[in-house]
Design an enzyme around this catalytic site. Sequence first.
Site, PDB file in Angstrom:
ATOM      1  CG  HIS A  39       3.434   1.301  53.654  1.00 11.88           C
ATOM      2  ND1 HIS A  39       3.439   2.114  54.759  1.00 11.88           N
ATOM      3  CD2 HIS A  39       2.139   1.227  53.265  1.00 11.88           C
ATOM      4  CE1 HIS A  39       2.204   2.514  55.022  1.00 11.88           C
ATOM      5  NE2 HIS A  39       1.399   1.992  54.127  1.00 11.88           N
ATOM      6  CD  GLU A  62       0.496   8.418  62.339  1.00 10.65           C
ATOM      7  OE1 GLU A  62       0.120   7.370  61.780  1.00 10.65           O
ATOM      8  OE2 GLU A  62      -0.028   9.538  62.118  1.00 10.65           O
TER       9      GLU A  62
END
Length: 664
Positions: free
Chosen positions: A468, A399
């Site tokens: 999440h 990322e």
Amino acid sequence: MSVIDKPRLDHAHMLSLLESMIRIRRFEDKCAELYTQQKIRGFLHLYDGEEAIASGVIPVLTPADRIVATYREHGHALVRGVPMTAVMAEMYGKAEGCSGGRGGSMHLFDSATNFYGGNAIVGGGLPLAGGLALADRMQATDSVTACFFGEGAVAEGEFHETLNLCKLWSLPVLFVCENNGYAMGSALARTEAETDIHKKAAVYGMHAEVVDGMDVVAVEAAARRGIQRIRETGGPVFLECRTYRFRAHSMFDAQLYRDKDEVEQWRGKGPIVRFKGWLLENGLVDEADVAAIETRADAEIAEAVAFAEAGTWEPVEDLEKHVLGEQPPPPVPAKPSGETEEISYREAVKRAIREAIERDDRVFLMGEDVGAYGGCYAVTKGLMAELGEDRIRDTPLSESGFTGAGIGAAAAGMRPIVELMTVNFSLLALDQILNTAATMRHMSGNAFGVPLVIRMATGAGKQLAAQHSHSLEGWYAHIPGLKVLAPATIEDARGMLWTALEDPDPVLIFENVMLYNQTGTIDINAGAVPITGAAVRRPGTDISLITYGGSLYKVMEAADQLAGEGIEAEVVDLRALRPLDDETIMASVARTRRALIVDEGWRTGSLAAEVSARIMEQGFWNLDAPVGRVCSAEVPIPYPKHLEDAAIPHVESIVAGARAVMGR
């Protein structure tokens, strides 16, 4: 050694190499003196002992090539051609500095010379360099990006992420590791299991070599070989230049981690002593030549100091200047066709991406599994087959690396859409978002902007448990230099992206996971929509329900229930979380005299707290009751459905919150 590789060791060239190194050394000696006089402040990292690297590499580059440096970048800037007057003024923090006085010693920028600045974050410039090279690759230029960094950066994840990405995509980067033996105060052997740095690059399959960084001729020869290889193959090359810094890590450093004898031994084989001695011994230059170089350097330095001393301080009134670029006009609303269709939120986002790529050659999408897989939430399913692998780019799971590459590509003129699979994963890229994307325009004095869009899924409700299910929009809305959007409707999901891509600054778009399957009608001619300003989704007279993103539909349902109890709630969809639309919020509160803020983020330090504070500051005298808040419970989001539902705002808790504000 070929003709291309070999430095031209004629008299003029030898003098230019010597002068380049002496010029850097004497400039920095003066900076050290000015630091002790408190005319230069903050951290001051000197290049003393490493001059052969900048002097050997940078002149081999063309003006069209790009440079990314470190916080020890004065030598790089000077060799590149950034005027010494502008560099010194920047060290002083004066408005005439190359970064407008906003960057200081660690952040020298200059667009005229394609100098993309120093970076105070160790390793932080590596992904930026990869992105600049990506832009050159996609624009079919033959430019090279040279990226300078110290050996301490090789321990950072961004080092490995960038090298992997650049080799994978065959990007034209010359990586130059200035291995001076000490990462701040830690000797290389204390921090690295493998101390042969070039071997780390070779693992990724790129050409890597070691060069004596104290020998300017050897450095130049290696740079010529490397740059020629890049221009021929298009792929990256890695140079490990073994050198030594004679001064401390910074002027703030007491330098207790190494012996003085060690420093003196290295000084005896320093790049200037070594090259000058060789030239004199072989009769290639004489003492008069050296004296003339030193005289010119001293005169230039004196002029630079005088320029900085006479420079001006930027007015305090300009404090907020260059946080954002010049704002474009809002988009012209599309003319309604009168014909509507029903589509999902997911399809609306997909159409927005497709249209953007088809309309503008600069636009591309990259992220994890966005291509062959079709996206974690199937938003981009089929787009790679339609638009090609160049425009829909699958990235490694890195990322920080690919977000930083997006930043670099944007700074070089592209319009990237970076998809971070979830907001949780965005934390791995937070350094690049906060320290580079949000600050580059400001630190560079408006020399460089970052017209980048970052999309990410956010929110809870799908039983994905604690790692999440975050709603961190409020964290990003805290950062100056960003715009933060939360499209809740089909129209906004369809229309915000194009407007965001035309914005000169980084825009973050948060797509709540519970909205992807939401459907609604939209005009077939629907186009771009503004990315500033809140919207009143339902008028009311008794209480303002203020929310955004995935909570909007819960709030609308709660408003229907409240209407059955005789409470007419006005629903305000914030749409943009940074900047907030104070005018619409205050106008609504003035009408209803009560407010409840619904925010899926945690209550403490939440966006709801910010909105509440603004209402208290600007609309207190309009209130008939304290501002209420309905936020997520202060727990990591649980996995069991009944606990997850209890942890986040739901219709019943919103209705109860509204009743409480109404005193019922």
